[in-house]
Design an enzyme around this catalytic site. Structure first.
Site, PDB file in Angstrom:
ATOM      1  N   ASP A  74       6.280  86.964  46.465  1.00 18.80           N
ATOM      2  CA  ASP A  74       6.043  86.655  45.046  1.00 18.80           C
ATOM      3  C   ASP A  74       5.465  87.792  44.207  1.00 18.80           C
ATOM      4  O   ASP A  74       4.591  87.562  43.356  1.00 18.80           O
ATOM      5  CB  ASP A  74       5.125  85.425  44.925  1.00 18.80           C
ATOM      6  CG  ASP A  74       5.716  84.184  45.579  1.00 18.80           C
ATOM      7  OD1 ASP A  74       6.827  84.265  46.123  1.00 18.80           O
ATOM      8  OD2 ASP A  74       5.046  83.136  45.566  1.00 18.80           O
TER       9      ASP A  74
ATOM     10  N   LYS B 208      11.879  80.038  46.098  1.00 13.57           N
ATOM     11  CA  LYS B 208      11.157  78.906  46.694  1.00 13.57           C
ATOM     12  C   LYS B 208      10.505  78.055  45.605  1.00 13.57           C
ATOM     13  O   LYS B 208       9.920  78.594  44.661  1.00 13.57           O
ATOM     14  CB  LYS B 208      10.120  79.419  47.696  1.00 13.57           C
ATOM     15  CG  LYS B 208       9.047  80.319  47.104  1.00 13.57           C
ATOM     16  CD  LYS B 208       8.225  80.955  48.222  1.00 13.57           C
ATOM     17  CE  LYS B 208       7.061  81.773  47.716  1.00 13.57           C
ATOM     18  NZ  LYS B 208       6.008  81.043  47.053  1.00 13.57           N
TER      19      LYS B 208
ATOM     20  N   VAL C 245       1.386  88.275  46.910  1.00 16.86           N
ATOM     21  CA  VAL C 245       0.335  87.545  46.169  1.00 16.86           C
ATOM     22  C   VAL C 245       0.657  86.055  46.149  1.00 16.86           C
ATOM     23  O   VAL C 245       1.813  85.674  46.216  1.00 16.86           O
ATOM     24  CB  VAL C 245       0.232  88.093  44.728  1.00 16.86           C
ATOM     25  CG1 VAL C 245      -0.208  89.539  44.737  1.00 16.86           C
ATOM     26  CG2 VAL C 245       1.512  87.926  43.924  1.00 16.86           C
ATOM     27  N   THR C 246      -0.391  85.250  46.000  1.00 17.20           N
ATOM     28  CA  THR C 246      -1.778  85.634  46.151  1.00 17.20           C
ATOM     29  C   THR C 246      -2.224  85.299  47.577  1.00 17.20           C
ATOM     30  O   THR C 246      -1.676  84.399  48.208  1.00 17.20           O
ATOM     31  CB  THR C 246      -2.709  84.893  45.147  1.00 17.20           C
ATOM     32  OG1 THR C 246      -2.646  83.481  45.371  1.00 17.20           O
ATOM     33  CG2 THR C 246      -2.319  85.201  43.718  1.00 17.20           C
TER      34      THR C 246
ATOM     35  N   CYS D 115       0.013  81.620  48.141  1.00 14.18           N
ATOM     36  CA  CYS D 115       1.362  81.703  48.724  1.00 14.18           C
ATOM     37  C   CYS D 115       1.425  82.516  50.009  1.00 14.18           C
ATOM     38  O   CYS D 115       2.245  82.222  50.889  1.00 14.18           O
ATOM     39  CB  CYS D 115       2.339  82.226  47.681  1.00 14.18           C
ATOM     40  SG  CYS D 115       2.590  81.023  46.360  1.00 14.18           S
TER      41      CYS D 115
HETATM   42  N1  TIU Z   1       2.518  83.048  44.574  1.00 20.71           N
HETATM   43  C1  TIU Z   1       1.391  82.367  44.437  1.00 20.71           C
HETATM   44  O1  TIU Z   1       0.393  82.611  45.095  1.00 20.71           O
HETATM   45  N2  TIU Z   1       1.400  81.352  43.487  1.00 20.71           N
HETATM   46  C2  TIU Z   1       0.285  80.932  42.809  1.00 20.71           C
HETATM   47  O2  TIU Z   1       0.363  80.023  42.008  1.00 20.71           O
HETATM   48  N3  TIU Z   1      -0.872  81.607  43.075  1.00 20.71           N
HETATM   49  C3  TIU Z   1      -2.068  81.443  42.444  1.00 20.71           C
HETATM   50  O3  TIU Z   1      -3.060  82.014  42.924  1.00 20.71           O
HETATM   51  N4  TIU Z   1      -2.135  80.742  41.334  1.00 20.71           N
END
Ligand code: TIU
Length: 243
Positions: A26, A130, A158-159, A163
């Site tokens: 992500d 996803k 991240v994060t 995720c």
């Molecule tokens: N990719 C991911 O971690 N999605 C989130 O929504 N992360 C947050 O920390 N908000």
């Protein structure tokens, strides 16, 4: 087989680059740049930027080693039919699907949903779209990894506690050895970054390993041991070298 070892916690891990995938979670504008989903949630998105350069270096090393590289993106269909109401209207606020300077928030095909230019996929690298936090949930990631004979995952992205964690937990339960690179993952919350990494490697590596970009690059650049070298190894005190 060309096995190498990566320096990691709680202990070093043997891996074979031919059965290892780099999974970049992500690294999308919506999380890393202003005016995206991350900022709408009230976060300081600049905190994630430290992960970009180390991830870029590992990506380069993985490509040079001929490894499978997989990128993931969190997001939804334009009609939002794959977004659970509980996610869409979390806390009475709706961000997903609304208009912003980078297009509709977390919607596939929009500028904000795409991967940042520094880490953009090249031809042949699967991109997994996803709907959830985990990269295995309702995606074809598992079958793609299985078809490539993958056993080990090196994870960036991240994060850390959302995720990345969800994907590591899902991957661990499916039998993959998961190594998270601490300088290649980022959180909006420094305390979650710290404790999120500790959780992975606690209890003897309860659901994975923690390493860093330097160790990963070193492991991937290591000259593979050729089968002939392995054959020539002494079998013990009575081996050919008489040792
Ligand atoms: N990719 C991911 O971690 N999605 C989130 O929504 N992360 C947050 O920390 N908000």
């Amino acid at each position: 087989m060309s096995r190498t070892s990566i320096t990691a916690e709680p202990f070093d891990l043997e891996l074979d680059p031919s059965t290892t995938a780099l999974v970049i979670i992500d690294m999308q504008r919506d999380f890393l740049q202003p005016h995206g989903f991350g900022e709408l949630l009230g976060n300081d998105v600049s905190l994630l930027r430290s992960a970009i350069e180390p991830t870029r270096a590992v990506l380069e090393a993985a490509r040079a080693a001929g490894m499978l590289v997989v990128h993931t993106r969190e997001g939804h269909r334009p009609d939002l039919t794959d977004c659970p109401p509980a996610k869409l209207t979390r806390g009475g606020k709706t961000f997903i699907g609304t208009d912003g300077p980078m297009g509709r928030i977390l919607v596939r095909g929009e500028e904000g949903h795409d991967i940042i230019p520094e880490l953009y996929p090249i031809a042949g690298e699967p991109v997994i779209d996803k709907p959830g936090k985990g990269a295995f949930f309702e995606t074809d990631l598992h079958i793609i990894l299985r078809n490539h004979g993958i056993r080990t995952l090196i994870l960036c992205g991240v994060t850390t506690e959302v995720c990345v964690h969800t994907t590591v937990r899902e991957g661990n339960d499916r039998g993959y050895e998961c190594v998270v690179l601490e300088d290649c993952v980022g959180s909006y919350f420094p305390e979650f970054q710290e404790v999120g990494l500790k959780m992975i490697k606690a209890q003897g590596g309860i659901f994975g390993w923690v390493s860093n970009s330097e160790h990963a690059i070193k492991a991937l650049a290591a000259r593979p041991r050729r089968p002939a070298e392995e054959d020539a190894e002494p079998a013990g005190p009575a081996g050919p070298a008489g040792r």
